[in-house]
Motif scaffolding. Sequence first.
Motif, PDB file in Angstrom:
ATOM      1  N   THR A  31       0.821  -1.219   0.000  1.00 54.92           N
ATOM      2  CA  THR A  31       0.000   0.000   0.000  1.00 54.92           C
ATOM      3  C   THR A  31       0.857   1.272   0.000  1.00 54.92           C
ATOM      4  O   THR A  31       0.315   2.370  -0.050  1.00 54.92           O
ATOM      5  CB  THR A  31      -0.939   0.042   1.235  1.00 54.92           C
ATOM      6  OG1 THR A  31      -0.165  -0.203   2.403  1.00 54.92           O
ATOM      7  CG2 THR A  31      -2.051  -0.969   1.115  1.00 54.92           C
ATOM      8  N   HIS A  41      -4.306   3.577   2.689  1.00 56.62           N
ATOM      9  CA  HIS A  41      -4.922   2.662   1.723  1.00 56.62           C
ATOM     10  C   HIS A  41      -5.261   3.439   0.470  1.00 56.62           C
ATOM     11  O   HIS A  41      -5.711   4.588   0.543  1.00 56.62           O
ATOM     12  CB  HIS A  41      -6.193   2.022   2.310  1.00 56.62           C
ATOM     13  CG  HIS A  41      -6.843   1.086   1.345  1.00 56.62           C
ATOM     14  ND1 HIS A  41      -6.294  -0.147   1.047  1.00 56.62           N
ATOM     15  CD2 HIS A  41      -7.943   1.208   0.568  1.00 56.62           C
ATOM     16  CE1 HIS A  41      -7.052  -0.736   0.132  1.00 56.62           C
ATOM     17  NE2 HIS A  41      -8.059   0.074  -0.168  1.00 56.62           N
ATOM     18  N   PHE A  62     -12.405   0.293   6.485  1.00 58.09           N
ATOM     19  CA  PHE A  62     -11.038  -0.129   6.125  1.00 58.09           C
ATOM     20  C   PHE A  62     -10.268  -0.571   7.372  1.00 58.09           C
ATOM     21  O   PHE A  62      -9.617  -1.610   7.383  1.00 58.09           O
ATOM     22  CB  PHE A  62     -10.288   1.026   5.447  1.00 58.09           C
ATOM     23  CG  PHE A  62     -10.863   1.417   4.113  1.00 58.09           C
ATOM     24  CD1 PHE A  62     -10.541   0.717   2.967  1.00 58.09           C
ATOM     25  CD2 PHE A  62     -11.736   2.485   4.007  1.00 58.09           C
ATOM     26  CE1 PHE A  62     -11.061   1.078   1.736  1.00 58.09           C
ATOM     27  CE2 PHE A  62     -12.266   2.852   2.790  1.00 58.09           C
ATOM     28  CZ  PHE A  62     -11.928   2.145   1.649  1.00 58.09           C
ATOM     29  N   PHE A  69      -9.036  -4.288   8.486  1.00 57.99           N
ATOM     30  CA  PHE A  69      -7.588  -4.512   8.633  1.00 57.99           C
ATOM     31  C   PHE A  69      -7.235  -5.035  10.019  1.00 57.99           C
ATOM     32  O   PHE A  69      -6.506  -6.028  10.147  1.00 57.99           O
ATOM     33  CB  PHE A  69      -6.828  -3.209   8.350  1.00 57.99           C
ATOM     34  CG  PHE A  69      -5.339  -3.393   8.355  1.00 57.99           C
ATOM     35  CD1 PHE A  69      -4.682  -3.901   7.248  1.00 57.99           C
ATOM     36  CD2 PHE A  69      -4.588  -3.091   9.482  1.00 57.99           C
ATOM     37  CE1 PHE A  69      -3.309  -4.104   7.264  1.00 57.99           C
ATOM     38  CE2 PHE A  69      -3.216  -3.284   9.504  1.00 57.99           C
ATOM     39  CZ  PHE A  69      -2.575  -3.791   8.390  1.00 57.99           C
ATOM     40  N   ILE A 123     -11.478  -3.434   1.350  1.00 56.05           N
ATOM     41  CA  ILE A 123     -10.140  -3.608   0.786  1.00 56.05           C
ATOM     42  C   ILE A 123     -10.149  -4.760  -0.206  1.00 56.05           C
ATOM     43  O   ILE A 123      -9.665  -4.644  -1.329  1.00 56.05           O
ATOM     44  CB  ILE A 123      -9.099  -3.859   1.902  1.00 56.05           C
ATOM     45  CG1 ILE A 123      -9.026  -2.655   2.823  1.00 56.05           C
ATOM     46  CG2 ILE A 123      -7.727  -4.141   1.292  1.00 56.05           C
ATOM     47  CD1 ILE A 123      -8.186  -2.866   4.085  1.00 56.05           C
TER      48      ILE A 123
END
Lengths: 262, 270
Positions: B55, B230, B250, B254, B263
């Motif tokens: 990323t 991200h 997100f 994660f 994602i």
Amino acid sequence: MVEAAAAFLAAIGRTTLNFFAVAGRLTTFAGRSIAASVRPPFYPRLIAAQMVQIGYFSLPVVGLTALFTGMVLALQIFLGSARFNAESAVASIVVIGITRELGPVIAGLMVAGRVGAAIAAEIGTMRVTEQIDALETLSTDPFRYLVAPRLLAAAVTLPVLVLIGDLVGVFGAYLVGVYKLGFSPATYIQNTMDFLETIDVVSGLVKASVFGFLIALMGCYHGYYSRGGAQGVGAATTLAVVSASILLLSADYVMTELFFVQ
Amino acid sequence: MNRLPKSPDLSREAGTPKIRLRGLCKGFGPKRVLDGVDLDVAQGESVVVIGGSGTGKSVLLKCIIGLMRPDAGSVEVDGVEVSGLRGAALDDVRRKFGMLFQGAALFDSLPVWENVAFGLIEGRGMARTEARESALRDLARVGLDEDVAGLSPAELSGGMKKRVGLARAIATKPEILFFDEPTTGLDPIMSDVINDLIVKCTRELGATAVSITHDMASARKIADRVAMLHGGRIVWQGPVADIDRSGSDFVEQFIHGRANGPIHVEAAAR
């Protein structure tokens, strides 16, 4: 048909652009390297260490190749010159051939294989393991710390190696001339000294210094720009040896013209 | 398509931050890795940037340190723009930095103590005997004794290499410390040891710290504030205590390591 022609032209264009990109990057790298070599800070400890690595540890390989080259040269020149009854020229042709050409070229190629590869592998490994990044974050210029000591050491030690190689090569030819071909030792040495001129030795040493610079430059360049882990380092090592050998031989021609062709 | 939220508003923060990133962009060919990163790091604060593999976390760190040149945007350190600096000016800024690399990046050709003292000898011109004494003190701070000082990096375990890397990072008493995946490749116990050392050393120095990791245990331990990267941008940032109620899909995906979520959806849509 038109598409095929366009693809062909595109391939030529890509190759041309890549060539100029590499040439530009190499020129910039050489410029930065030379600038780093002549401006402080200098690293005498590193230069001395590299002189030992490049010079001292190359002595066996350069000495052995020079010895056998001199021996073969004496034999071949004797056999060749026997065709027109010029056997007495063996000593003079051998010494001129070794000091002007074979000494620097053979030593250069040996050092390119041994040292050029080692430099590329060492700097390439430092690149892929982020050691060069670490140097930069510690406010140390990798051109001054890594590249300049290698360039200076190679440019200084290769002439010394070549001088030793010249002596060993002439000695090898002397052994063959005296013990195999039946020359009198005194006559052989006399012929060697009579036809040897200062320019023969000096041109060889100047060539050696340029070869040393080119070998170290190619090793550093390919190592510095290596990418992709072990495979990238391996490729850098191969490229360093191949490119140094080609550059060395082409520079040899140019310098021979400059020294000897009016 | 799941749209990325806008970068959080940073105007609320008063004073000059130690590090200030605005609109930072960096691409490689057609791939845009950083696409307008805005981030402030206050004096003495420890910010951890989290995000998945690929990323752009390492790219972000390298742009701040000057190992990579951003395509656009601004990097300020103590209010001074540093992204265009070269040579001596860049070296001057880097004297404020210390960095622990992912693989420690110890110099193979030097013994441990010279690795630690490198910045003092080469960067500060300190005498070798004095620098050695200082290096031994720094090694002691990370729990390594004098016996290790003469070893070569190849003789060290992964955890010891990280400790030596940390000792090298703090040796010059930098104002800002960077940690690149400090616990990658270590077992959980050694990871915790390294995290503790990072917290201890950063506090003792009073340094500002920027770390990148995808190890949430590490992030929770060393961060005052967490920012998630991200899609080339910071999609959430806040105090580490708020990470479990971030309100960001997100971040939720994660930190819980879920395969399903925005994602994954974005990766599948490509």
